[in-house]
Design an enzyme around this catalytic site. Sequence first.
Site, mmCIF file in Angstrom:
data_model
loop_
_atom_site.group_PDB
_atom_site.id
_atom_site.type_symbol
_atom_site.label_atom_id
_atom_site.label_comp_id
_atom_site.label_asym_id
_atom_site.label_seq_id
_atom_site.Cartn_x
_atom_site.Cartn_y
_atom_site.Cartn_z
ATOM 1 N N GLY A 18 0.856 -1.189 0.000
ATOM 2 C CA GLY A 18 0.000 0.000 0.000
ATOM 3 C C GLY A 18 0.892 1.240 0.000
ATOM 4 O O GLY A 18 1.874 1.320 0.747
ATOM 5 N N ALA A 19 0.516 2.206 -0.870
ATOM 6 C CA ALA A 19 1.356 3.384 -1.079
ATOM 7 C C ALA A 19 1.724 4.117 0.215
ATOM 8 O O ALA A 19 2.871 4.524 0.422
ATOM 9 C CB ALA A 19 0.622 4.333 -2.020
ATOM 10 N N ARG A 60 9.944 -0.283 -5.580
ATOM 11 C CA ARG A 60 8.685 -0.368 -6.339
ATOM 12 C C ARG A 60 8.573 0.905 -7.163
ATOM 13 O O ARG A 60 8.660 2.008 -6.625
ATOM 14 C CB ARG A 60 7.473 -0.518 -5.397
ATOM 15 N N CYS A 128 -8.474 -4.658 -3.462
ATOM 16 C CA CYS A 128 -7.129 -4.650 -2.877
ATOM 17 C C CYS A 128 -7.169 -4.201 -1.415
ATOM 18 O O CYS A 128 -8.202 -4.359 -0.743
ATOM 19 C CB CYS A 128 -6.191 -3.766 -3.696
ATOM 20 N N SER A 130 -6.359 -0.757 0.761
ATOM 21 C CA SER A 130 -5.916 0.629 0.907
ATOM 22 C C SER A 130 -6.147 1.045 2.352
ATOM 23 O O SER A 130 -7.285 1.030 2.831
ATOM 24 C CB SER A 130 -6.711 1.536 -0.043
ATOM 25 N N ASP A 197 -2.367 4.595 -5.982
ATOM 26 C CA ASP A 197 -0.897 4.632 -5.852
ATOM 27 C C ASP A 197 -0.359 5.887 -6.486
ATOM 28 O O ASP A 197 0.608 6.462 -5.991
ATOM 29 C CB ASP A 197 -0.271 3.390 -6.499
ATOM 30 N N ASN A 207 -3.875 2.444 -9.749
ATOM 31 C CA ASN A 207 -4.111 1.641 -8.549
ATOM 32 C C ASN A 207 -3.999 0.159 -8.917
ATOM 33 O O ASN A 207 -3.821 -0.190 -10.091
ATOM 34 C CB ASN A 207 -5.491 1.973 -7.958
ATOM 35 N N LYS A 208 -4.117 -0.698 -7.919
ATOM 36 C CA LYS A 208 -3.976 -2.150 -8.095
ATOM 37 C C LYS A 208 -4.639 -2.657 -9.366
ATOM 38 O O LYS A 208 -5.742 -2.231 -9.715
ATOM 39 C CB LYS A 208 -4.583 -2.831 -6.864
ATOM 40 N N LYS A 233 0.134 11.737 -3.660
ATOM 41 C CA LYS A 233 0.345 10.612 -4.575
ATOM 42 C C LYS A 233 0.428 11.130 -6.022
ATOM 43 O O LYS A 233 0.631 10.364 -6.957
ATOM 44 C CB LYS A 233 -0.768 9.578 -4.415
HETATM 45 C C1 RUB Z 1 -2.023 -1.513 -2.959
HETATM 46 C C2 RUB Z 1 -3.029 -0.636 -3.614
HETATM 47 C C3 RUB Z 1 -3.701 0.399 -2.757
HETATM 48 C C4 RUB Z 1 -2.924 1.714 -2.858
HETATM 49 C C5 RUB Z 1 -3.412 2.718 -1.822
HETATM 50 O O1 RUB Z 1 -1.254 -2.264 -3.882
HETATM 51 O O2 RUB Z 1 -3.257 -0.676 -4.806
HETATM 52 O O3 RUB Z 1 -5.013 0.642 -3.176
HETATM 53 O O4 RUB Z 1 -1.542 1.489 -2.645
HETATM 54 O O5 RUB Z 1 -3.132 2.258 -0.523
HETATM 55 P P1 RUB Z 1 -0.063 -3.190 -3.316
HETATM 56 P P2 RUB Z 1 -3.050 3.286 0.707
HETATM 57 O O6 RUB Z 1 -0.644 -4.158 -2.340
HETATM 58 O O7 RUB Z 1 0.526 -3.842 -4.535
HETATM 59 O O8 RUB Z 1 0.953 -2.278 -2.645
HETATM 60 O O9 RUB Z 1 -4.356 3.969 0.761
HETATM 61 O O10 RUB Z 1 -2.782 2.420 1.909
HETATM 62 O O11 RUB Z 1 -1.939 4.227 0.396
#
Ligand code: RUB
Length: 305
Positions: A18-19, A60, A128, A130, A197, A207-208, A233
């Site tokens: 997650g970003a 990444r 996914c 988030s 992301d 995003n994913k 982001k």
């Molecule tokens: C995670 C993903 C999340 C974003 C946002 O992909 O797509 O929707 O990163 O997350 P992965 P957040 O599991 O490949 O990292 O809101 O926590 O920043």
Amino acid sequence: MKTIQTTAAKIQRLEIQGARNIAVAAIKAVKALATETKTRDKQEFLKELAEAKTTLFASRETEPLMRNAVRWILNQVEESSSIEVKKLASLVDSAAEQFLKNLEASKERIAEIGAKRVKNGSVIMTHCHSSTVTHLLRQAKLDGKTFEVICTESRPVFQGRTTAKEMLELGVKTTLIVDSAARSFMNQVDQVFMGADALTSEGNVVNKIGTSMVALIAKEARTPFYVVSELLKFDPVTRFGDFEKIEERSPSEVWEAPPRGLVIRNPAFDITRRDFVHGIICEEGIIPPHSIIQVMHRRYPWISE
Ligand code: RUB
């Protein structure tokens, strides 16, 4: 450098995913590096920081929040008139703290704004995992809203299970579906909340993998599709023509022992065009995706410098 390498490896293996979590881990690693540094002058320290940046960025490639955070922190050192390593290290420490504090404030503000959009008795779909979306839903629950969540598994590495577990811990009725069942369930869904992301200068959302498919289905069913994301982001390079790079991961995540000769593709993310996005729920409010450049200019003018 050890913390930097360990953190980068954990990010690469999705132990940290997650970003937001990725950015937070990278900021903390840079902070640790500054505390532990053995460098003796500014030039050496800057070189060490530059190496750390390269290692983290390579972990990444579709993570502008991490890049923006590290760039901003390093900038403070580069622009400082100070030459003493001790002072510069403490500058890294305070800049990192400030960035983390602002990030936390954005997360709270987003949850406060977004929770108001959760209607009582509604069904919400997400894909996914988030942490920004789950925090918004936690806030909605704290506000006394009752709602259900449908989450996709999110093949190939099943981050949807993390979402499902968090929702269950919150006491929210949760249904897990395979990714390809999204259309079959969309008619029961009132709203989609999706993380991000990367946000591009045109207002498109990265995003994913599978996000754009859910967006398409939501549009067909006239279900509002919200992106829930910190503005940082935003990837400034997209403004100057570069495309956001889409990370392609190992085929072994899709099939560990495939038959010889089979081509397996495993892109981690996809791009959802802005016309599919009802609004971006961010720390500046709910904004139309095409206004991103103006909003960034107002809120974070340093981003494109
Ligand atoms: C995670 C993903 C999340 C974003 C946002 O992909 O797509 O929707 O990163 O997350 P992965 P957040 O599991 O490949 O990292 O809101 O926590 O920043």
